[in-house]
Design an enzyme around this catalytic site. Structure first.
Site, PDB file in Angstrom:
ATOM      1  N   ARG A 148     -41.627  19.091  46.786  1.00 53.19           N
ATOM      2  CA  ARG A 148     -41.909  20.528  46.763  1.00 53.19           C
ATOM      3  C   ARG A 148     -42.821  20.967  47.918  1.00 53.19           C
ATOM      4  O   ARG A 148     -42.734  22.087  48.393  1.00 53.19           O
ATOM      5  CB  ARG A 148     -42.596  20.925  45.445  1.00 53.19           C
ATOM      6  CG  ARG A 148     -41.699  20.907  44.227  1.00 53.19           C
ATOM      7  CD  ARG A 148     -42.363  21.660  43.081  1.00 53.19           C
ATOM      8  NE  ARG A 148     -41.763  21.356  41.784  1.00 53.19           N
ATOM      9  CZ  ARG A 148     -40.694  21.980  41.282  1.00 53.19           C
ATOM     10  NH1 ARG A 148     -40.097  22.919  41.982  1.00 53.19           N
ATOM     11  NH2 ARG A 148     -40.218  21.647  40.105  1.00 53.19           N
ATOM     12  N   GLU A 160     -36.617  34.239  43.643  1.00 52.79           N
ATOM     13  CA  GLU A 160     -36.031  32.953  43.243  1.00 52.79           C
ATOM     14  C   GLU A 160     -35.925  32.045  44.463  1.00 52.79           C
ATOM     15  O   GLU A 160     -35.808  32.527  45.602  1.00 52.79           O
ATOM     16  CB  GLU A 160     -34.656  33.247  42.614  1.00 52.79           C
ATOM     17  CG  GLU A 160     -33.788  32.075  42.282  1.00 52.79           C
ATOM     18  CD  GLU A 160     -34.318  31.183  41.171  1.00 52.79           C
ATOM     19  OE1 GLU A 160     -35.409  30.623  41.342  1.00 52.79           O
ATOM     20  OE2 GLU A 160     -33.617  31.025  40.146  1.00 52.79           O
ATOM     21  N   PHE A 186     -27.445  19.620  48.264  1.00 55.87           N
ATOM     22  CA  PHE A 186     -28.656  19.703  47.446  1.00 55.87           C
ATOM     23  C   PHE A 186     -29.843  19.647  48.391  1.00 55.87           C
ATOM     24  O   PHE A 186     -29.979  18.723  49.190  1.00 55.87           O
ATOM     25  CB  PHE A 186     -28.720  18.575  46.418  1.00 55.87           C
ATOM     26  CG  PHE A 186     -29.751  18.843  45.358  1.00 55.87           C
ATOM     27  CD1 PHE A 186     -29.435  19.606  44.245  1.00 55.87           C
ATOM     28  CD2 PHE A 186     -31.049  18.373  45.497  1.00 55.87           C
ATOM     29  CE1 PHE A 186     -30.397  19.896  43.278  1.00 55.87           C
ATOM     30  CE2 PHE A 186     -32.012  18.642  44.537  1.00 55.87           C
ATOM     31  CZ  PHE A 186     -31.680  19.408  43.424  1.00 55.87           C
TER      32      PHE A 186
HETATM   33  P1  IMP Z   1     -28.020  28.046  39.052  1.00 54.63           P
HETATM   34  O1  IMP Z   1     -28.238  28.515  37.652  1.00 54.63           O
HETATM   35  O2  IMP Z   1     -26.901  27.050  39.138  1.00 54.63           O
HETATM   36  O3  IMP Z   1     -27.845  29.168  40.046  1.00 54.63           O
HETATM   37  O4  IMP Z   1     -29.267  27.173  39.442  1.00 54.63           O
HETATM   38  C1  IMP Z   1     -30.437  27.724  39.815  1.00 54.63           C
HETATM   39  C2  IMP Z   1     -31.545  26.716  39.744  1.00 54.63           C
HETATM   40  O5  IMP Z   1     -31.112  25.353  39.935  1.00 54.63           O
HETATM   41  C3  IMP Z   1     -32.497  26.993  40.879  1.00 54.63           C
HETATM   42  O6  IMP Z   1     -33.486  27.908  40.493  1.00 54.63           O
HETATM   43  C4  IMP Z   1     -33.045  25.643  41.181  1.00 54.63           C
HETATM   44  O7  IMP Z   1     -34.167  25.384  40.383  1.00 54.63           O
HETATM   45  C5  IMP Z   1     -31.957  24.667  40.815  1.00 54.63           C
HETATM   46  N1  IMP Z   1     -31.213  24.270  42.020  1.00 54.63           N
HETATM   47  C6  IMP Z   1     -29.954  24.620  42.359  1.00 54.63           C
HETATM   48  N2  IMP Z   1     -29.583  24.082  43.518  1.00 54.63           N
HETATM   49  C7  IMP Z   1     -30.666  23.393  43.957  1.00 54.63           C
HETATM   50  C8  IMP Z   1     -30.919  22.612  45.154  1.00 54.63           C
HETATM   51  O8  IMP Z   1     -30.091  22.455  46.060  1.00 54.63           O
HETATM   52  N3  IMP Z   1     -32.157  22.059  45.230  1.00 54.63           N
HETATM   53  C9  IMP Z   1     -33.115  22.207  44.275  1.00 54.63           C
HETATM   54  N4  IMP Z   1     -32.925  22.926  43.166  1.00 54.63           N
HETATM   55  C10 IMP Z   1     -31.695  23.501  43.002  1.00 54.63           C
END
Ligand code: IMP
Ligand code: MG
Length: 179
Positions: free
Chosen positions: A165, A99, A152
């Protein structure tokens, strides 16, 4: 649109840490690598998984999943939808989820339970980035590249609205600044 970016993790630090993670994985799976299956979570994993894989001393089976979750701009709601499931059966396999980042943990918590239902031998999680401060469910990854704060971030596979990306380093984003 222009985004203000501040570099957080250089490409050199990324490369060095990915090599270290691969060494750990080599050591942990050595001797039982025939059952190893890497499951990448699209799309954010694609560069990390490619670099990690090239450092492994064995050549495991790989597969990908694609998930969608609904929520505000930069946050997950926890309502997760599987857009693409694994194609290789996980039964009897040592699954290693790859991940990009764990934020609230809701996505991976869901994904891990989904994969466990397929009767794998084991499920472990390898994440490049971890934001433990934002966790909503208790979820601990087995391999963590970098623990970061509540920012972020984009780059090295991670996006904001599909931008950034391809950047070689991890950067903190301040969206839509006038810079
Ligand atoms: P979670 O379910 O909140 O843990 O979110 C996971 C997903 O959110 C990751 O696989 C990312 O795709 C996206 N995500 C969370 N934080 C970030 C960030 O800081 N930058 C980019 N994508 C993020
Ligand atoms: Mg993502």
């Amino acid at each position: 649109v222009s985004d203000a970016l501040a570099e957080l993790i250089s490409r050199e630090r990324l490369a060095a840490r990915v090599a270290e993670l691969a060494e750990q994985i080599n050591a942990d799976y050595r001797g039982r690598e025939q059952d190893l299956l890497l499951v990448g979570v699209l799309k954010g994993c694609f560069l990390f998984m490619a670099d990690l894989l090239r450092h492994l001393e064995f050549s495991p089976a790989i597969d990908f999943m694609r998930l969608a979750s609904y929520g505000p701009d930069t946050e997950t709601s926890g309502v997760v939808e599987i857009r693409k499931d694994v194609e290789i059966p996980v039964a009897g396999r040592d699954v290693l989820i790859v991940e990009d980042i764990i934020d609230t943990g809701l996505t991976l918590d869901y994904l891990r339970r989904h994969l466990m239902a397929g009767s794998p031998k084991s499920v472990r999680i390898c994440t490049l980035l971890d934001k433990p401060a934002r966790r909503k469910v208790s979820l601990v990854a087995d391999y963590v590249g970098f623990t970061i704060g509540d920012d972020f971030v984009v780059g090295y596979g991670l996006d904001y609205h599909e931008r950034h990306r391809g950047r070689p380093s991890i950067c903190v984003l301040n969206p839509d600044s006038d810079e």
